[in-house]
Design a protein around this motif. Structure first.
Motif, PDB file in Angstrom:
ATOM      1  N   GLN A   1      -5.788  -2.090  -5.744  1.00 24.15           N
ATOM      2  CA  GLN A   1      -7.073  -2.469  -4.875  1.00 24.15           C
ATOM      3  C   GLN A   1      -6.575  -2.777  -3.383  1.00 24.15           C
ATOM      4  O   GLN A   1      -7.185  -2.483  -2.357  1.00 24.15           O
ATOM      5  CB  GLN A   1      -7.471  -3.611  -5.468  1.00 24.15           C
ATOM      6  N   ALA A   2      -5.444  -3.317  -3.216  1.00 26.10           N
ATOM      7  CA  ALA A   2      -4.759  -3.646  -1.833  1.00 26.10           C
ATOM      8  C   ALA A   2      -4.450  -2.402  -1.235  1.00 26.10           C
ATOM      9  O   ALA A   2      -4.626  -2.316   0.018  1.00 26.10           O
ATOM     10  CB  ALA A   2      -3.455  -4.670  -2.197  1.00 26.10           C
TER      11      ALA A   2
ATOM     12  N   ALA B   1       0.708  -1.136  -0.029  1.00 25.47           N
ATOM     13  CA  ALA B   1       0.112  -0.182  -0.141  1.00 25.47           C
ATOM     14  C   ALA B   1       0.739   1.350   0.022  1.00 25.47           C
ATOM     15  O   ALA B   1       0.386   2.179  -0.627  1.00 25.47           O
ATOM     16  CB  ALA B   1      -1.014  -0.188   1.185  1.00 25.47           C
ATOM     17  N   GLN B   2       1.918   1.129   0.323  1.00 28.20           N
ATOM     18  CA  GLN B   2       2.923   2.288   0.604  1.00 28.20           C
ATOM     19  C   GLN B   2       3.836   2.245  -0.749  1.00 28.20           C
ATOM     20  O   GLN B   2       4.601   3.318  -0.880  1.00 28.20           O
ATOM     21  CB  GLN B   2       3.935   2.343   1.607  1.00 28.20           C
ATOM     22  N   GLY B   3       3.500   1.542  -1.768  1.00 28.61           N
ATOM     23  CA  GLY B   3       4.079   1.655  -3.024  1.00 28.61           C
ATOM     24  C   GLY B   3       5.357   0.967  -3.031  1.00 28.61           C
ATOM     25  O   GLY B   3       5.927   1.117  -4.277  1.00 28.61           O
ATOM     26  N   PHE B   4       5.739   0.226  -2.347  1.00 25.13           N
ATOM     27  CA  PHE B   4       7.074  -0.665  -2.392  1.00 25.13           C
ATOM     28  C   PHE B   4       6.876  -1.563  -3.589  1.00 25.13           C
ATOM     29  O   PHE B   4       5.907  -2.454  -3.569  1.00 25.13           O
ATOM     30  CB  PHE B   4       7.531  -1.411  -1.186  1.00 25.13           C
TER      31      PHE B   4
ATOM     32  N   PRO C   1      -4.700   7.913   4.584  1.00 23.30           N
ATOM     33  CA  PRO C   1      -4.871   8.310   3.295  1.00 23.30           C
ATOM     34  C   PRO C   1      -3.700   9.373   2.833  1.00 23.30           C
ATOM     35  O   PRO C   1      -3.261  10.187   3.420  1.00 23.30           O
ATOM     36  CB  PRO C   1      -6.166   8.853   3.125  1.00 23.30           C
ATOM     37  N   PRO C   2      -3.565   9.348   1.485  1.00 26.18           N
ATOM     38  CA  PRO C   2      -2.600  10.519   0.855  1.00 26.18           C
ATOM     39  C   PRO C   2      -3.283  11.883   1.180  1.00 26.18           C
ATOM     40  O   PRO C   2      -4.188  12.117   1.065  1.00 26.18           O
ATOM     41  CB  PRO C   2      -2.573  10.021  -0.653  1.00 26.18           C
ATOM     42  N   GLY C   3      -2.278  12.863   1.479  1.00 36.68           N
ATOM     43  CA  GLY C   3      -2.430  14.011   1.990  1.00 36.68           C
ATOM     44  C   GLY C   3      -2.706  14.972   0.862  1.00 36.68           C
ATOM     45  O   GLY C   3      -2.462  14.560  -0.371  1.00 36.68           O
TER      46      GLY C   3
END
Length: 220
Positions: free
Chosen positions: A205-206, A168-171, A218-220
């Protein structure tokens, strides 16, 4: 006189191997015939015995979490190469996914390391007799899971929740592997398992699910 059951101990902690050997050797019908510090060494030892024409152990006590080759992979390799050798997993990990993986690999028993010494002997004897013995706590967990299967995040192991957070953090898989000190292949397998258990089709989706469940902000 009862036939002696030959036992091999595979664990990456020497103190665990010594403790198990000290106890097993006190049982008249059991004999520790060898040990190994990981799955690769165990397989090499078995091949060496076979090449030299020496009898193989009847039962292998196998840890799960070890360097180079873990218990599940080693169990599968032993069962395929030496089907007469039975493997009993003895580990600190009781998650249902690990139990299923070990049994699917061909393990003839699954014990937790806090099991009573007598239960270890019972499991060894059961395996040698062609039976399967499960730790009582593990058996109860599997029964509960069959009656009321987990859904959503509750279906994930602690490691899989960690993987979900990193996804979810994009790794990427490579970055996840580096952060968790695991192979990229293992990271990829974890990600696949997470998506499968959550019935998701993409990493996006994850990520959305992780935000919804409060695993990441959530993204700021």
């Amino acid at each position: 006189m009862a036939e002696v059951i030959r036992v091999m101990i595979v664990d990456d902690h020497a103190i665990v191997r010594r403790g198990l050997q000290a106890y097993v050797d006190t049982v008249p019908t059991l004999e520790v015939v060898g040990e190994a510090s990981d799955g690769q060494q165990a397989l090499a030892r078995l091949r060496q015995w076979q090449t030299m024409g020496e009898p193989l152990p009847d039962v292998v006590l196998m840890d799960l979490q070890m360097p180079r080759m873990g218990g599940v992979e080693a169990t599968s390799a032993i069962v395929q190469a030496h089907p007469e050798v039975k493997v009993v997993v003895l580990t600190s990990f009781g998650e249902a996914e690990r139990v299923h993986a070990a049994l699917a690999a061909g393990a003839a028993g699954y014990l937790l390391k806090d099991a009573d010494p007598d239960e270890v002997v019972t499991a060894i004897r059961a395996a040698a007799a062609g039976e399967v013995h499960l730790d009582s706590a593990v058996a109860r967990q599997l029964t509960r899971r069959m009656v009321s299967p987990n859904v959503g995040l509750s279906a994930l192991t602690a490691r899989e929740r960690e993987i979900l957070t990193l996804v979810a953090q994009g790794f990427s898989n490579r970055e996840i592997a580096a952060r968790l000190a695991i192979s990229e292949r293992t990271a990829r397998t974890h990600v696949s398992n997470v998506l499968s258990k959550l019935q998701l089709s993409s990493r996006t989706q994850a990520a959305l699910l992780a935000i919804k469940e409060g695993l990441i902000p959530p993204p700021g």
